[in-house]
Design an enzyme around this catalytic site. Structure first.
Site, PDB file in Angstrom:
ATOM      1  N   GLY A 109      27.159  69.085  43.242  1.00  0.00           N
ATOM      2  CA  GLY A 109      25.899  69.389  43.910  1.00  0.00           C
ATOM      3  C   GLY A 109      26.201  69.795  45.336  1.00  0.00           C
TER       4      GLY A 109
ATOM      5  N   SER B  60      26.246  69.923  49.490  1.00  0.00           N
ATOM      6  CA  SER B  60      26.502  68.935  50.540  1.00  0.00           C
ATOM      7  C   SER B  60      25.176  68.269  50.904  1.00  0.00           C
ATOM      8  CB  SER B  60      27.093  69.629  51.773  1.00  0.00           C
ATOM      9  OG  SER B  60      27.297  68.702  52.818  1.00  0.00           O
ATOM     10  N   GLY B  61      25.158  66.948  50.944  1.00  0.00           N
ATOM     11  CA  GLY B  61      23.936  66.223  51.268  1.00  0.00           C
ATOM     12  C   GLY B  61      23.033  65.964  50.080  1.00  0.00           C
TER      13      GLY B  61
ATOM     14  N   SER C 127      32.400  71.135  44.406  1.00  0.00           N
ATOM     15  CA  SER C 127      32.961  71.972  43.340  1.00  0.00           C
ATOM     16  C   SER C 127      32.010  73.118  42.997  1.00  0.00           C
ATOM     17  CB  SER C 127      33.317  71.136  42.100  1.00  0.00           C
ATOM     18  OG  SER C 127      32.291  70.251  41.718  1.00  0.00           O
TER      19      SER C 127
END
Length: 197
Positions: free
Chosen positions: A33, A35-36, A107
């Site tokens: 997913g 970042s954050g 990823s």
């Protein structure tokens, strides 16, 4: 080029025997997913729940791995591919040890995630898509990275100046409406239902 002087050495104990000692079926829970999005937070909550069930786990986190094993890599597309290749190989070793490994990495490229899937046997790779919209991730921005990326201070930032290819058919999809606890329960229940634990 592969060195012809390197030969695979078979061991007396195999994955099935190591897994039986632990009372679990090893697998890779691959959290992907933006970042954050909550990948590491949810993976951590899942690991705690599995520990309470006395299951053997190890959590590989993107930032932590870049402090050691992958500290020589940057964030170009080539380095991102190599980052995931190395993590895939490490995850494969953990699975062979009978461990449930939780890998939390952006990823961004589907092809790289599919390559990791091919490193383990069918059913041993569980893609967990933390499907948090970009605008929510930007609002959270726990490390201030999105703000820097928007100002042009971070090149090749996933979701801003570098693409993120969302999974098309993840084994588990966690939407933004769930709490951390609810998200962890969904994943642990999946492991129960599919007889990994």
């Amino acid at each position: 080029m592969k060195n012809e002087n390197i030969v695979w050495h078979d061991h007396q104990l195999n994955k099935e025997e190591r897994s039986a000692l632990k009372g679990q079926k090893p697998c890779v829970l691959w959290f992907t997913g933006l970042s954050g999005s909550g990948k590491s937070t949810i993976a951590n909550a899942v690991e705690v729940k599995l520990s309470e069930l006395q299951k053997h786990t190890y959590l590989l986190d993107g930032d932590n791995v870049r402090h050691g094993l992958n500290k020589d890599l940057g964030f170009s597309d080539t380095d991102r591919v190599e980052n995931i290749r190395r993590i895939g190989e490490v995850s494969h070793l953990f699975v062979d040890a009978g461990i449930i490994v939780l890998s939390a990495f952006i990823s961004p490229f589907r092809e790289d995630r599919e390559i990791v899937r091919t490193l383990v046997k069918e059913g041993e790779f569980i893609e967990v898509f933390i499907d948090t919209p970009l605008e929510i991730c930007e609002q959270r921005d726990p490390k201030g990275l999105y703000a820097k990326a928007r100002r042009g201070e971070i090149p090749d930032f996933t979701g801003i100046s570098s693409p993120y290819e969302a999974p098309e058919h993840p084994e588990i999809r966690i939407g933004d409406g769930l709490t951390i606890e609810e998200s962890a329960d969904v994943i642990v229940n999946y492991l129960h239902d599919k007889h990994y634990i």
